[in-house]
Write a protein that holds these residues in place. Structure first.
Motif, PDB file in Angstrom:
ATOM      1  N   GLY A   1     -13.516  -6.482   0.476  1.00 45.02           N
ATOM      2  CA  GLY A   1     -13.662  -7.384   1.610  1.00 45.02           C
ATOM      3  C   GLY A   1     -14.616  -6.937   2.689  1.00 45.02           C
ATOM      4  N   HIS A   2     -15.379  -5.857   2.456  1.00 37.44           N
ATOM      5  CA  HIS A   2     -16.330  -5.382   3.456  1.00 37.44           C
ATOM      6  C   HIS A   2     -17.660  -6.127   3.334  1.00 37.44           C
ATOM      7  N   THR A   3     -18.245  -6.465   4.458  1.00 40.47           N
ATOM      8  CA  THR A   3     -19.600  -6.991   4.494  1.00 40.47           C
ATOM      9  C   THR A   3     -20.536  -5.799   4.681  1.00 40.47           C
TER      10      THR A   3
ATOM     11  N   ALA B   1     -22.523   0.484  -7.809  1.00 34.77           N
ATOM     12  CA  ALA B   1     -21.094   0.372  -8.120  1.00 34.77           C
ATOM     13  C   ALA B   1     -20.243   0.666  -6.889  1.00 34.77           C
ATOM     14  N   THR B   2     -20.645   1.660  -6.106  1.00 34.02           N
ATOM     15  CA  THR B   2     -19.897   1.985  -4.888  1.00 34.02           C
ATOM     16  C   THR B   2     -19.993   0.850  -3.884  1.00 34.02           C
ATOM     17  N   LEU B   3     -21.183   0.302  -3.707  1.00 34.56           N
ATOM     18  CA  LEU B   3     -21.353  -0.799  -2.762  1.00 34.56           C
ATOM     19  C   LEU B   3     -20.562  -2.029  -3.213  1.00 34.56           C
ATOM     20  N   GLU B   4     -20.568  -2.277  -4.507  1.00 40.21           N
ATOM     21  CA  GLU B   4     -19.817  -3.416  -5.016  1.00 40.21           C
ATOM     22  C   GLU B   4     -18.310  -3.194  -4.837  1.00 40.21           C
TER      23      GLU B   4
ATOM     24  N   GLU C   1      -4.701  -1.794   4.500  1.00 37.71           N
ATOM     25  CA  GLU C   1      -4.259  -2.390   3.244  1.00 37.71           C
ATOM     26  C   GLU C   1      -5.351  -2.271   2.193  1.00 37.71           C
ATOM     27  N   GLU C   2      -5.153  -2.895   1.064  1.00 40.92           N
ATOM     28  CA  GLU C   2      -6.100  -2.801  -0.044  1.00 40.92           C
ATOM     29  C   GLU C   2      -7.404  -3.531   0.253  1.00 40.92           C
ATOM     30  N   THR C   3      -7.330  -4.544   1.108  1.00 42.66           N
ATOM     31  CA  THR C   3      -8.543  -5.262   1.490  1.00 42.66           C
ATOM     32  C   THR C   3      -8.814  -5.061   2.977  1.00 42.66           C
ATOM     33  N   SER C   4     -10.064  -5.215   3.354  1.00 43.46           N
ATOM     34  CA  SER C   4     -10.486  -4.895   4.716  1.00 43.46           C
ATOM     35  C   SER C   4      -9.929  -5.886   5.736  1.00 43.46           C
TER      36      SER C   4
ATOM     37  N   TRP D   1     -12.335   6.045  -1.103  1.00 40.20           N
ATOM     38  CA  TRP D   1     -12.226   6.860   0.112  1.00 40.20           C
ATOM     39  C   TRP D   1     -12.946   6.180   1.270  1.00 40.20           C
ATOM     40  N   LEU D   2     -14.115   5.616   1.007  1.00 48.41           N
ATOM     41  CA  LEU D   2     -14.858   4.935   2.066  1.00 48.41           C
ATOM     42  C   LEU D   2     -14.052   3.786   2.661  1.00 48.41           C
ATOM     43  N   HIS D   3     -13.341   3.060   1.826  1.00 51.40           N
ATOM     44  CA  HIS D   3     -12.509   1.965   2.331  1.00 51.40           C
ATOM     45  C   HIS D   3     -11.483   2.492   3.328  1.00 51.40           C
ATOM     46  N   GLN D   4     -10.792   3.562   2.976  1.00 54.10           N
ATOM     47  CA  GLN D   4      -9.809   4.141   3.890  1.00 54.10           C
ATOM     48  C   GLN D   4     -10.478   4.612   5.183  1.00 54.10           C
TER      49      GLN D   4
END
Length: 596
Positions: free
Chosen positions: A558-560, A549-552, A376-379, A327-330
């Motif tokens: 692809g997030h820094t 685990a969430t941070l990883e 997309e799936e990556t940032s 969810w955070l990625h989205q």
């Protein structure tokens, strides 16, 4: 400090209105905040009315006004004046505010945003052909805009208030004269600030001879502010915008020892509070009402939420009480896209035309669907570009990134169903670090804003103008997001909420709305959730609040990512199905909710 009932000796002009309303202010028994930077809070239930603010003394002032027969607007005035006293680092009569008001039938938006003096132009923050370092611009007379909070509150009160204007200053005048116990937050803010000691008035008032800040629990009185409040109570906002107080403001700005500003008496006396058309946006079963430009808050919040609604639903958006990495990625990718649009298009609407002539083009479903396809799936990292929500008469350049700070938030629902969401600010902590005693010659006073640093320091990029560039008489773009929520079917009020936090206000507000609507959380649980933000580049997550685990999971997408303190100051009051209220206050600050 034990409770005591106060009917102090006011001038005759003030006594009659106070007593005719039967308003006898009682100083509450409130101890300073604990040492903890994160303090669990229970949430608060109320049957008919509630007040949420960033300091217990301010909340209590609003509560007592409502108990005395005042309404939401009355309570807002009282709360703001006390905040000026007990939380001077965040807001006050030297700054500006946006106020959303619901009177049971209509929603109104009152604009008390500061304005740029008539003597400035796009080169305001340049020296030797280069933009100033950010803090050099902040701590100067250059950064001070014409304050708007007081004149805006006077306008809203004249149209909606129930109690007399004079009565609403009783709590702040009492506390300024009797004194209040300094909280840990104020003490810590004073101790950590690098610049406030450079101002002679502030140094003498808040620090001892060795430069040490006033201690936690020590009683602090503010006779200069008490005197100014008495004048404002008796004479209205003219007591600030004309005469001795205005002269002192202008003199201190113009005579700053390092970088004097252009603020003139004519700028101050000519300030006008505005009523703007609120933006009310359908969002599934709710309608979310927020502030239009010059605030970027509502448009950017609703872009994020609209983009999220286009994404695949996740079965487990919460993981051990925190948002999942999926969810955070989205959320973060939606934020990148929304902030790209914000940086290009949003500014004072009296100077900048909306895309396609209508701000709603930025929230059009077809436009958001098109933009959501970029997630997309990556940032996408820092490559997010603004879209084209409507034909523009002028081609704007995207504003270069620069810091934003500040602020406090007030949410109130009264017994008649009137509601306020007001976010109020002097921008950075302690603003421009210029203190005014209003020409009283007494100890204390109030701090002046540094709101002009919310403009772009660079007026153009590659030959194209920046929408949020400095112009005379213009209001700088803001992230403040005071929000009122309604049920689409019944039209009934659902919630009042908002937060301080600079540009991160947008993330805090958007995430809270999702938690309230989609995750089944109450107001306090929603405010307790850990934060994650991006302004378009790196991702910052609240220190110590997410699992490895969430941070990883974010890094794999692809997030820094880095951790930092994200000190929001969310306040929220939710109306429940049975008509009662439930309020929450941010555990990261000293705010509370009170109601009956």
């Amino acid at each position: 400090m034990s409770p005591k009932s106060v009917r102090f000796a006011l001038p005759v002009l003030l006594v009659a209105p106070l007593y005719s309303w039967g308003f006898s202010y009682e100083i509450p028994a409130i101890s300073p905040e604990s040492e903890s930077g994160y303090e669990e809070k229970p949430g608060w239930e109320a049957e008919s009315f509630a007040v949420a603010a960033a300091n217990p003394l301010a909340t209590d002032a609003g509560y007592q006004v409502l108990k005395a027969g005042g309404n939401a607007i009355d309570a807002t005035v009282a709360v703001q004046m006390v905040l000026n006293l007990v939380e001077p680092q965040s807001s006050g009569i030297g700054g500006g505010a946006f106020l959303m008001h619901y009177d049971g039938a209509d929603v109104r938006a009152y604009d008390g945003r500061e304005t740029a003096p008539q003597g400035v132009n796009g080169a305001l923050f340049f020296a030797d052909g280069e933009p100033l370092a950010f803090n050099e611009a902040v701590v100067s007379g250059l950064s001070v805009g014409v304050p708007g909070t007081l004149r805006m509150l006077e306008k809203a009160h004249a149209e909606h208030g129930e109690l007399s204007w004079e009565a609403l200053f009783t709590p702040a005048i009492t506390l300024a004269e009797e004194g209040f116990a300094v909280s840990n937050r104020l003490h810590t803010s004073l101790a950590n600030d690098e610049y406030l000691r450079q101002d002679s008035l502030a140094s003498q008032f808040y620090y001892d001879a060795e430069g040490e800040p006033i201690a936690v629990g020590e009683t602090l009185k503010n006779p200069a502010l008490a005197d100014i409040f008495r004048r404002v109570a008796a004479q209205g906002s003219a007591a600030l915008y004309e005469g001795d107080v205005a002269e002192d403001i202008a003199e201190r700005v113009q005579n700053h020892p390092e970088r004097p500003g252009e603020l003139m008496l004519e700028d101050i006396s000519g300030y006008e509070a505005l009523e703007r058309e609120p933006l009310c946006t359908p969002w599934q079963q709710w309608e979310v009402c927020g502030f239009p430009p010059p605030s970027s808050g509502h448009l950017t919040v609703m872009q994020i939420l609209g983009l999220l609604d286009q994404q695949p639903l996740l079965e487990a958006p919460l993981d051990d009480g925190a948002p999942s990495s999926g969810w955070l990625h989205q959320f973060l990718e939606a934020s990148r896209l929304a902030f790209a649009d914000r940086g290009r298009y949003i500014a004072d609407p009296d100077f900048v035309e909306a895309p396609g002539g209508d701000w709603s083009t930025m929230l059009a479903p077809d436009y958001l669907e098109q933009r959501s396809e970029l997630i997309e799936e990556t940032s996408m990292g820092d490559t997010a570009k603004p879209g084209n929500p409507g034909e523009l008469a002028v081609s704007w350049a995207s504003q270069p990134e620069q810091p934003e700070y500040g602020t406090s938030h007030i949410s109130i629902i009264d017994a008649d169903g009137n509601a306020v969401a007001m976010t109020t600010t002097i921008e950075q902590a302690f603003g421009s670090r210029i203190m005014s005693d209003g020409g009283t010659g007494l100890a204390g006073g109030f701090l002046l804003n540094n709101e002009l640093t919310d403009f772009s320091f660079e007026p153009e990029v590659d030959g194209e103008p920046v929408a949020n560039r400095v112009e005379a008489g213009k209001r700088p773009r803001s992230s403040m997001s005071p929000t009122l929520v309604f049920d689409q079917d019944s039209g009934e009020l659902v919630a009042s909420l908002g937060s301080p936090g600079g540009a991160a206000i947008i993330h805090y507000t958007a995430r809270t709305l999702v938690a309230l609507r989609d995750w089944g959380l109450n107001a306090q649980e929603a405010l307790n959730l850990p934060h994650a933000i991006t302004l378009g580049g790196d991702v910052f997550v609240e220190e110590g609040r997410f699992s490895e685990a969430t941070l990883e999971g974010l890094r794999e997408r692809g997030h820094t990512v880095s951790e930092r303190k994200l000190t929001s100051g969310l306040q929220a009051i939710r109306r429940l199905e049975d008509g009662s209220l439930f309020g929450g206050a941010d555990p990261r600050r000293e705010g509370v909710v009170r109601g009956d």
